[in-house]
Structure formats: C-alpha cells, structure tokens
Design an enzyme around this catalytic site. Structure first.
Site, PDB file in Angstrom:
ATOM      1  N   ASP A  45       0.846  -1.153  -0.030  1.00  0.00           N
ATOM      2  CA  ASP A  45      -0.115   0.167   0.030  1.00  0.00           C
ATOM      3  C   ASP A  45       0.844   1.305  -0.035  1.00  0.00           C
ATOM      4  O   ASP A  45       2.008   1.166   0.395  1.00  0.00           O
ATOM      5  CB  ASP A  45      -0.771   0.000   1.334  1.00  0.00           C
ATOM      6  CG  ASP A  45      -1.674  -1.055   1.526  1.00  0.00           C
ATOM      7  OD1 ASP A  45      -2.041  -1.623   0.455  1.00  0.00           O
ATOM      8  OD2 ASP A  45      -2.136  -1.600   2.656  1.00  0.00           O
TER       9      ASP A  45
HETATM   10  N1  URA Z   1      -0.950  -5.968   3.809  1.00  0.00           N
HETATM   11  C1  URA Z   1      -1.464  -4.737   4.127  1.00  0.00           C
HETATM   12  O1  URA Z   1      -2.450  -4.456   4.446  1.00  0.00           O
HETATM   13  N2  URA Z   1      -0.877  -3.808   3.230  1.00  0.00           N
HETATM   14  C2  URA Z   1       0.156  -4.102   2.628  1.00  0.00           C
HETATM   15  O2  URA Z   1       0.780  -3.193   1.821  1.00  0.00           O
HETATM   16  C3  URA Z   1       0.820  -5.423   2.601  1.00  0.00           C
HETATM   17  C4  URA Z   1       0.085  -6.339   3.209  1.00  0.00           C
END
Ligand code: URA
Length: 233
Positions: free
Chosen positions: A104
């Site tokens: 993310d």
């Molecule tokens: N899980 C999440 O919630 N975000 C990420 O970026 C990776 C794994």
C-alpha cells in the site's frame, strides 16, 4: 539470439528506429566490429553499447526498500510511484519492470521488482507460500489470544469466503507485532487486524522470503541474480 534493434529497445536504450541511428553513429558493436544491420541476430554477450556490455540482458530483479508515500502502480493518476526511484532506462524496458505483489502507499519495506513476468507469477502464486514478515503497530493493545486466532487458519476477512491461511503473530510490544504471512491478499494485514477490532497505524515489510533489507535505507535498492529464487522458467 535476438534482433539487435529489439535487444536495444527491450533493454530501454532507444526505440527500434533510433537503433539504426545509434549504429550509424558507431555506438554499437557486435563481436568488436561496428554493427551495420539492425536486424541481425545477436547474442547479448557479443554486443557493446558505447563500449559497455548490455545492461542486465537476461532480466532485472531488484530488492527495493519502499518508502511510505509511493504507490506500486504504473498509472500516473494514482500518484508518485516506486518506479520513479529507478534509472530512466530501466523504466523503458520491455517487458516492463513491475512489482511482485503490491505494498500500500502507506506501507514501507521490502519490495521485489522485476521484468520477468514468469517470476512475478511464481512468487505471487499461493502455491509457493513465500513467507513475508510484516511489522505492524496498531491503535490498541493486542490481546494475547490473537496469535491463536491468526494461527488457526479459520479467520475470514470481510467479503471473502475462503479463510486466511495460518499466519504467525509474534507480539513484541503492547501495540506492536510481527506477522508472517504466506499469502498476499488485498490489504491483508490491515484487514486481519480489522477483523480483530484493531486499526493498523504503521506497517512495514521486514522481509520477503530469505531477503531482508539489511544495508538498504528507504528508497534504496539492490539488484539480485535472476536465479535468486531458482532457475528461470
Ligand atoms: N497488507 C496490507 O494491509 N498492506 C500491505 O501493503 C501489505 C500487506
């Protein structure tokens, strides 16, 4: 063996039509002699461009320390991307350099990038169960029995039928934990904690398989041998 103009174009040096100009300018040699025929078939090892061997002709694999604030997307409308950290030429390669799964925008940590589509497929396939370790801080104290819930393999994320695979949670502070996942579902860490009533405040991926970020600061990357995960398909 590949067409010379295609080699140059695929490795991001120039377009196929520009390749002819590069040859006319004497910038490309094959086996030590100036290249004349842009359509000739060559082995990358016999080519020199401005006196240098071609850049990663067998594919590119990198480990990036992704900082927060950048997205793992090629769509410019989504904002500044991790690809902006790479040299221009690598951003023109074909196949394109892409991330192995996504982190993310607000997640930092270990991110693999490659132009080998088969490797992306292999490493993101649930069959391969590559362990990924995340360090999360959350907005409330973590109950001790959360580790059992995550390990049970019965936790269902909102909107999904199939329960999450067993995951290891190691609580390292009242509101901080290391979570090892072998899957890569959308927002998985945040959604697992949400299923238990907590919000993730910060999230960082410490490692991807055997690879960790030792020696890499945020925004830094290092190249890896393309057979790091076994022989190419
Ligand atoms: N899980 C999440 O919630 N975000 C990420 O970026 C990776 C794994």
């Amino acid at each position: 063996m590949r067409r010379l103009d295609q080699l140059l174009a695929n490795l991001g040096y120039c377009s196929r039509s520009e390749a002819r100009d590069w040859m006319r300018a004497g910038r490309v040699t094959v086996g030590g002699a100036p290249a004349r025929d842009s359509g000739q078939r060559v082995a990358a090892g016999e080519v020199r461009i401005d006196g240098e061997p071609p850049d990663h002709p067998d594919g590119l694999l990198l480990l990036l320390h992704k900082p927060t604030g950048l997205v793992c997307s090629h769509d410019e409308r989504e904002g500044p991307s991790v690809y902006s950290l790479l040299p221009e030429r690598w951003r023109r390669r074909n196949p394109v350099v892409t991330s192995v799964g996504r982190l993310d925008k607000e997640t930092s940590g270990a991110l693999l990038l490659t132009d080998l589509p088969a490797l992306v497929h292999r490493l993101t396939s649930p069959r391969h169960k590559v362990p990924k370790v995340y360090r999360a801080t959350v907005d409330r104290d973590i109950p001790a029995d959360l580790a059992d819930l995550f390990a049970a393999g019965s936790l269902r994320l909102e909107g999904e039928e199939k329960p999450c695979a067993p995951a290891e949670l190691r609580i390292i502070g009242p509101r901080e934990a290391l979570l090892t996942l072998t899957e890569g579902r959308y927002h998985q860490v945040r959604r697992m904690f949400a299923a238990a009533g907590s919000s993730v405040l910060t999230l960082h991926r410490e490692s991807f398989g055997v690879l960790d970020l030792a020696g890499l600061g945020p925004r830094d990357w290092r190249t890896l041998p393309v057979d790091t995960f076994g022989p190419p398909d």
